[in-house]
Every structure is written in structure tokens, then in C-alpha cells.
Design a protein around this motif. Structure first.
Motif, short mmCIF file in Angstrom:
data_model
loop_
_atom_site.label_atom_id
_atom_site.label_comp_id
_atom_site.label_asym_id
_atom_site.label_seq_id
_atom_site.Cartn_x
_atom_site.Cartn_y
_atom_site.Cartn_z
N ARG A 1 34.60 42.60 31.95
CA ARG A 1 34.43 42.71 30.49
C ARG A 1 35.65 43.37 29.84
NH1 ARG A 1 29.33 44.15 31.36
NH2 ARG A 1 29.82 46.38 31.30
N ASP A 2 36.11 44.47 30.44
CA ASP A 2 37.17 45.28 29.83
C ASP A 2 38.57 44.70 30.00
OD1 ASP A 2 35.10 46.94 29.21
OD2 ASP A 2 35.62 48.50 30.65
N HIS A 3 38.79 43.90 31.04
CA HIS A 3 40.13 43.36 31.33
C HIS A 3 40.09 41.86 31.58
CE1 HIS A 3 41.18 47.60 31.89
NE2 HIS A 3 40.11 47.70 32.66
N PRO A 4 39.65 41.07 30.60
CA PRO A 4 39.46 39.63 30.84
C PRO A 4 40.72 38.87 31.27
CG PRO A 4 39.32 40.16 28.50
CD PRO A 4 39.37 41.46 29.22
N ASP A 5 41.91 39.43 30.98
CA ASP A 5 43.14 38.71 31.31
C ASP A 5 43.86 39.27 32.53
OD1 ASP A 5 42.74 37.06 29.07
OD2 ASP A 5 43.63 38.61 27.76
N ASP A 6 43.25 40.22 33.19
CA ASP A 6 43.87 40.83 34.37
C ASP A 6 44.01 39.80 35.49
OD1 ASP A 6 43.80 42.43 37.04
OD2 ASP A 6 44.20 43.95 35.49
N LYS A 7 45.08 39.90 36.26
CA LYS A 7 45.31 38.93 37.34
C LYS A 7 44.29 39.06 38.47
CE LYS A 7 49.00 41.56 39.75
NZ LYS A 7 48.07 42.39 40.44
N GLU A 8 43.58 40.18 38.50
CA GLU A 8 42.56 40.39 39.55
C GLU A 8 41.17 39.85 39.18
OE1 GLU A 8 43.10 41.45 42.67
OE2 GLU A 8 45.22 41.50 42.11
N ILE A 9 41.05 39.26 37.99
CA ILE A 9 39.74 38.76 37.53
C ILE A 9 39.12 37.75 38.51
CG2 ILE A 9 38.66 37.29 35.75
CD1 ILE A 9 38.79 40.17 34.89
N PRO A 10 39.88 36.75 39.00
CA PRO A 10 39.26 35.80 39.93
C PRO A 10 38.73 36.49 41.20
CG PRO A 10 41.33 34.92 39.10
CD PRO A 10 41.26 36.33 38.64
N ALA A 11 39.47 37.47 41.71
CA ALA A 11 39.01 38.20 42.89
C ALA A 11 37.75 39.00 42.57
CB ALA A 11 40.11 39.12 43.41
N ALA A 12 37.68 39.53 41.35
CA ALA A 12 36.48 40.28 40.93
C ALA A 12 35.27 39.35 40.88
CB ALA A 12 36.72 40.93 39.56
N TYR A 13 35.47 38.14 40.36
CA TYR A 13 34.36 37.17 40.32
C TYR A 13 33.93 36.77 41.73
CZ TYR A 13 34.16 36.53 35.27
OH TYR A 13 33.98 36.73 33.93
N LEU A 14 34.88 36.66 42.64
CA LEU A 14 34.54 36.34 44.03
C LEU A 14 33.64 37.45 44.60
CD1 LEU A 14 34.96 34.36 46.43
CD2 LEU A 14 36.90 35.79 47.10
N SER A 15 34.02 38.69 44.34
CA SER A 15 33.21 39.83 44.79
C SER A 15 31.82 39.81 44.15
CB SER A 15 33.91 41.15 44.48
OG SER A 15 35.10 41.25 45.20
N LEU A 16 31.77 39.50 42.85
CA LEU A 16 30.48 39.44 42.16
C LEU A 16 29.58 38.35 42.76
CD1 LEU A 16 31.48 40.01 38.42
CD2 LEU A 16 29.85 41.38 39.75
N GLY A 17 30.19 37.22 43.12
CA GLY A 17 29.43 36.15 43.76
C GLY A 17 28.84 36.60 45.08
N ASP A 18 29.68 37.25 45.89
CA ASP A 18 29.22 37.73 47.20
C ASP A 18 28.16 38.83 47.05
OD1 ASP A 18 31.03 35.95 48.30
OD2 ASP A 18 32.52 37.47 48.80
N LEU A 19 28.39 39.74 46.10
CA LEU A 19 27.46 40.85 45.89
C LEU A 19 26.09 40.38 45.39
CD1 LEU A 19 29.86 43.48 44.30
CD2 LEU A 19 28.52 43.82 46.39
N ALA A 20 26.08 39.29 44.62
CA ALA A 20 24.82 38.79 44.05
C ALA A 20 23.80 38.47 45.13
CB ALA A 20 25.08 37.56 43.19
N ILE A 21 24.29 38.07 46.30
CA ILE A 21 23.35 37.70 47.37
C ILE A 21 23.44 38.62 48.59
CG2 ILE A 21 22.93 35.28 46.82
CD1 ILE A 21 25.33 34.66 48.68
N SER A 22 24.29 39.64 48.50
CA SER A 22 24.50 40.50 49.68
C SER A 22 23.28 41.38 50.00
CB SER A 22 25.73 41.38 49.49
OG SER A 22 25.52 42.25 48.39
N GLU A 23 22.41 41.58 49.02
CA GLU A 23 21.23 42.41 49.26
C GLU A 23 20.13 41.65 49.99
OE1 GLU A 23 20.26 43.93 45.36
OE2 GLU A 23 21.12 45.87 45.92
N VAL A 24 20.25 40.32 50.03
CA VAL A 24 19.21 39.50 50.67
C VAL A 24 19.32 39.66 52.19
CG1 VAL A 24 18.24 37.18 50.86
CG2 VAL A 24 19.42 37.86 48.76
#
Length: 196
Positions: free
Chosen positions: A17-40
């Protein structure tokens, strides 16, 4: 640790949200994808909400980067999730059997209809006992098929866009497409692909 998941998700979401243009955004989304199901847990199935969150995050990785490594990770992580759900589509079936906030049957939702179109087969094909309705077991069959149709679409798109890219895992993706075709009852297509 597992207890930190909600915290990690919150931090990644805030970063995005705070840094939409940061070069690390795609990596952050990858982590969010993995985290979304990591608790299962291994013996559990993700809920529809967890599946949707993960898939949305993986899609954003592919949209926001040219980095082949990240695109590949997002694609294969999503493909792995879809294959996992296909073996036991509990979370999807429970969603299909619920009603939305307006009281509409979830089976009529846009996403379900779009997925159904993807398989290109009428509902009557899944009425295995021919009682003119789809029961719980038949719905499982349908949900499994939809997952494999989505696996196929995911890897076909990956190969179409990246077949010439350095580091793309095209042969592995092709294998996944073949596997998905076979699971959808189209083994001849799988064989044709292997010969090519």
C-alpha cells in the motif's frame, strides 16, 4: 513461526500500500501469495478465501514484473495450489454451495460460470446419476475438473508469453499442461504435446 503469519501478511500488505512503485513489490506479492495458504496444515484444505487471496497475489506478481524467476515462482506456486485443491476441492465445493449477500446461489456467480466455460462442458455432463441435478459428489467431480482446466490455462499462458525467455521452465510447464489435459479426459492432446 506459524503464529507470525497474520503479522507478516499485515506488514507485506502495508508495504504494498505504502510503496506501490517499489522494485520489491512483485516479491512482496509472491510472499503474500505463499502466506495466504501457509497456515493450511498438510491434512487440511484451503478455504475459498485463502485460495482467492493466493491466486490474486500470484497474478499480481506476473503483472508487475519482467523478472523470469519471480514469474516462474508465481506460476508454479499457483499451479501447485490448484493441483492440491483438485485432489480435494472441499473449499471450492463449500463455496459453491453457499449463497452470496444478495441470496444468489454461488453456482451462478461470474467466477463459477467463467470457470465452467473454461471446461467447455455443460453441467449435464456432471449429472453422473442422471437425476437432473448435481449432488455433492458430482459437484466435487466438477470442481476437480475446473481446477485442472485452470492449471492448463495457467501454464498455457506462461508458455505463450515466455517460451523465448531465458530461464523459463517451458518443458516443465508443458508437462503440467499435458497432465491437466489427461485429468480432463483429453489424453490424446497430452500425447500430441509430448511428441512435439
Amino acid at each position: 513461526a506459524q503464529d507470525d503469519n497474520p503479522n507478516a501478511i499485515r506488514l507485506f500488505e502495508q508495504f504494498v500500500r505504502d510503496h506501490p512503485d517499489d522494485k520489491e513489490i512483485p516479491a512482496a506479492y509472491l510472499s503474500l501469495g505463499d502466506l495466504a495458504i501457509s497456515e493450511v496444515k498438510q491434512d487440511e484444505q484451503p478455504t475459498y478465501e485463502q485460495i482467492s487471496k493466493a491466486r490474486e497475489s500470484y497474478k499480481l506478481v506476473r503483472e508487475k514484473t519482467e523478472d523470469m524467476r519471480l514469474i516462474t515462482d508465481a506460476t508454479f506456486n499457483e499451479g501447485g495450489l490448484l493441483e492440491r485443491i483438485a485432489t480435494n476441492p472441499d473449499g471450492l465445493v463449500n463455496q459453491y454451495l453457499t449463497f452470496d449477500k444478495n441470496g444468489n446461489d454461488a453456482l451462478e456467480t461470474t467466477e463459477f460460470v467463467a470457470a465452467k466455460i473454461q471446461t467447455d462442458r455443460p453441467f449435464s455432463d456432471f449429472d453422473l446419476n442422471q437425476d437432473k441435478s448435481i449432488d455433492y459428489g458430482e459437484l466435487f467431480e466438477l470442481a476437480t475438473l475446473l481446477c485442472y482446466a485452470q492449471v492448463e490455462a495457467l501454464y498455457r499462458e506462461y508458455n505463450e508469453k515466455h517460451s523465448d525467455s531465458e530461464g523459463a521452465r517451458v518443458s516443465q510447464a508443458t508437462e503440467k499442461i499435458g497432465f491437466a489435459c489427461e485429468k480432463q479426459g483429453r489424453p490424446s492432446e497430452m500425447l500430441k504435446m509430448y511428441y512435439e
